[in-house]
Design a protein around this motif. Structure first.
Motif, mmCIF file in Angstrom:
data_model
loop_
_atom_site.group_PDB
_atom_site.id
_atom_site.type_symbol
_atom_site.label_atom_id
_atom_site.label_comp_id
_atom_site.label_asym_id
_atom_site.label_seq_id
_atom_site.Cartn_x
_atom_site.Cartn_y
_atom_site.Cartn_z
ATOM 1 N N LEU A 1 76.302 57.677 31.147
ATOM 2 C CA LEU A 1 76.563 58.557 32.269
ATOM 3 C C LEU A 1 77.424 57.801 33.534
ATOM 4 O O LEU A 1 78.413 58.446 33.292
ATOM 5 N N GLU A 2 77.520 56.359 33.496
ATOM 6 C CA GLU A 2 78.683 56.151 34.415
ATOM 7 C C GLU A 2 80.570 55.808 34.077
ATOM 8 O O GLU A 2 81.332 55.773 33.811
ATOM 9 N N ASP A 3 80.070 56.501 31.926
ATOM 10 C CA ASP A 3 81.766 55.584 31.518
ATOM 11 C C ASP A 3 82.174 57.168 31.441
ATOM 12 O O ASP A 3 83.565 57.716 31.403
ATOM 13 N N ILE A 4 80.718 58.427 31.393
ATOM 14 C CA ILE A 4 80.750 59.376 31.185
ATOM 15 C C ILE A 4 81.729 60.459 32.597
ATOM 16 O O ILE A 4 83.101 61.186 32.469
ATOM 17 N N HIS B 1 78.453 50.727 24.758
ATOM 18 C CA HIS B 1 77.898 51.449 25.144
ATOM 19 C C HIS B 1 76.588 52.325 24.350
ATOM 20 O O HIS B 1 75.353 52.510 24.472
ATOM 21 N N LEU B 2 77.086 52.948 23.773
ATOM 22 C CA LEU B 2 77.103 54.173 22.538
ATOM 23 C C LEU B 2 76.589 53.498 22.097
ATOM 24 O O LEU B 2 75.220 53.843 21.629
ATOM 25 N N LYS B 3 76.874 52.310 21.007
ATOM 26 C CA LYS B 3 76.455 51.265 20.067
ATOM 27 C C LYS B 3 75.229 50.774 20.398
ATOM 28 O O LYS B 3 73.432 50.934 19.497
ATOM 29 N N ASP C 1 68.134 52.175 30.934
ATOM 30 C CA ASP C 1 69.547 51.976 31.319
ATOM 31 C C ASP C 1 70.831 52.109 30.551
ATOM 32 O O ASP C 1 71.940 52.222 30.881
ATOM 33 N N ARG C 2 70.624 52.135 29.210
ATOM 34 C CA ARG C 2 71.951 52.777 28.861
ATOM 35 C C ARG C 2 71.598 53.597 28.676
ATOM 36 O O ARG C 2 73.064 54.305 28.557
ATOM 37 N N ILE C 3 71.447 54.871 29.572
ATOM 38 C CA ILE C 3 71.333 56.757 29.508
ATOM 39 C C ILE C 3 72.202 56.569 30.597
ATOM 40 O O ILE C 3 73.390 57.130 30.629
ATOM 41 N N LEU C 4 71.606 55.722 32.146
ATOM 42 C CA LEU C 4 72.800 55.351 32.583
ATOM 43 C C LEU C 4 74.448 54.517 32.615
ATOM 44 O O LEU C 4 74.895 54.847 33.126
ATOM 45 N N TYR D 1 68.593 64.175 30.125
ATOM 46 C CA TYR D 1 67.781 63.791 28.150
ATOM 47 C C TYR D 1 66.135 64.349 27.921
ATOM 48 O O TYR D 1 65.827 63.678 28.823
ATOM 49 N N THR D 2 65.859 64.285 26.618
ATOM 50 C CA THR D 2 64.723 64.579 26.043
ATOM 51 C C THR D 2 64.262 64.384 24.653
ATOM 52 O O THR D 2 63.973 64.964 24.464
ATOM 53 N N GLY D 3 65.264 63.004 24.621
ATOM 54 C CA GLY D 3 65.156 62.358 23.268
ATOM 55 C C GLY D 3 66.269 63.125 22.050
ATOM 56 O O GLY D 3 65.866 62.232 21.196
ATOM 57 N N ASP D 4 66.407 63.773 22.609
ATOM 58 C CA ASP D 4 67.983 64.514 21.207
ATOM 59 C C ASP D 4 69.235 63.011 21.007
ATOM 60 O O ASP D 4 69.355 63.546 21.676
#
Length: 410
Positions: free
Chosen positions: A143-146, A126-128, A137-140, A200-203
């Motif tokens: 978040l599930e993994d974390i 998911h990080l890749k 959806d990538r962020i979510l 998340y702010t785009g960083d």
């Protein structure tokens, strides 16, 4: 007899020479020497390292303060590359209780396999994807993994509260201090990554670097546990101590997976009584030991007592403790019961109590769903001599909600 003495002298000299070379290996890394050269020197003149030698080196570096804490941690990471595959398996021909389902080490290793699986099949994937596209959806997914990875806290807490205290009883301090620091860095990095993703702010780069750091440190910690910490513990701990650790692990909880089964060594269980028969005569009454312990454990607060030498002597064991306590902390200094980064606060408070500058100190924090009131009291005898400190902890969230009156007749 003289031949025996001469052989013994040679053994001692060889051990001293080995430790000197091993210590120089660490110093070379610290001084920036080429790692290939360090490996070559290690292979040529030493070739292997025992658990005891590694523990002694870590203790020496901590004592000498030649290498800073930060550099010591860096070396602690990098020595894995040098010693990987070189660690002597001194117990290779002996029985291995850690392979028995339910044994604490067996459970730790089961958890490590689940942690590796989570990282390899989910977090890294998911990080890749996030690196290529940081859509919602990538962020979510991250978040599930974390959220799953946050379960590491239970794994690390069992190490800190159960494994470390027993190692310290055997005079082994190096791994415990260093690992606890790294555990805290990992915890903080996971929480920071979660906050950056929640808000998340785009960083993108900041998130990527944090999660790459988490992955590297968690994998590195697994290596350190399985090649240093667990073998060291298995070499020193008695079966009774492992039974106690297994029993008390339940109170802290498990990471991602539960023990395969309850561990039952092939022997009779511990011949321990929960209580000792007898009575205690107090100034205002007489109680049996059973009554006294039940009374203390039914208080709607948690109490812990440390003596004048900062050694934990007692803690109450109520049904809903706020902070985890295990029997392994009994006989341990209070400084070693706190994360290294907060030890200075504890020491300052105790110094004020011992000097008579203070008689109490209060703190209050939000912890999970509780509002926790923490109070410390200097305990003094009739002549004012300091004999210890009492810690009083209470969840005051329900009390803060009280208003009006409720009389006993109502």
């Amino acid at each position: 007899m003289s031949e025996f003495i001469n052989n013994r002298k040679k053994q001692i000299q060889n051990m001293t020479n080995r430790l000197t070379i091993l210590k120089q290996t660490f110093r070379d890394i610290h001084n920036g020497r080429n790692l290939d050269e360090v490996k070559g020197h290690f292979d040529a003149f030493v070739g292997s390292i025992t658990i005891d030698e590694l523990g002694e080196l870590q203790h020496d570096f901590e004592k000498e303060k030649f290498i800073s804490t930060e550099d010591l941690m860096r070396i602690y990471h990098q020595h894995s590359d040098i010693f990987n595959g070189k660690m002597k398996d001194e117990a290779s021909n002996a029985s291995k209780p850690e392979e028995q389902p339910g044994h604490p080490v067996h459970t730790f290793k089961l958890e490590n396999r689940e942690i590796e699986k989570l990282i390899e099949t989910q977090l890294e994937v998911h990080l890749k994807q996030f690196m290529n596209d940081d859509r919602v959806d990538r962020i979510l997914q991250l978040l599930e993994d974390i959220n799953l990875l946050l379960d590491l806290d239970k794994h690390y807490s069992r190490k800190e509260n159960l494994i470390f205290p027993y190692l310290e009883k055997y005079g082994i301090f190096g791994p415990t201090t260093n690992m606890w620091r790294i555990n805290d860095f990992i915890r903080d990095a996971i929480k920071d990554a979660k906050q950056k993703l929640v808000h998340y702010t785009g960083d993108k780069q900041s998130v990527i670097e944090l999660l790459q750091f988490v992955i590297q440190e968690v994998i590195g910690m697994i290596y350190k546990e399985e090649h240093i910490l667990f073998p060291m513990a298995l070499k020193n701990f008695t079966e009774d101590e492992w039974v106690k650790i297994a029993h008390e692990s339940v109170e802290i909880g498990y990471c991602l997976i539960a023990p395969a089964e309850e561990w039952k060594p092939e022997r009779k269980g511990l011949d321990e009584k929960e209580m000792t028969e007898g009575f205690i005569k107090l100034e205002t009454g007489i109680l049996s030991l059973k009554q006294l312990e039940l009374l203390l454990n039914h208080l709607p607060i948690d109490i812990t007592f440390i003596d004048q030498d900062d050694v934990v002597r007692y803690f109450s064991h109520g049904k809903e403790r706020i902070f985890a306590r295990t029997k392994a902390i009994i006989g341990r200094t209070v400084q070693n019961c706190h994360p290294p980064r907060s030890v200075h606060v504890v020491e300052e408070l105790l110094a004020d109590f011992k000097a008579g500058k203070k008689d109490s100190e209060d703190f209050w924090i939000e912890f999970k769903d509780k509002y926790v009131y923490i109070r410390y009291f200097a305990v003094r005898d009739e002549e004012g001599t300091y004999v210890g400190t009492l810690e009083f902890t209470q969840n005051i969230a329900p009390i803060k909600m009280i208003n009006g009156e409720k009389r006993i007749l109502s």
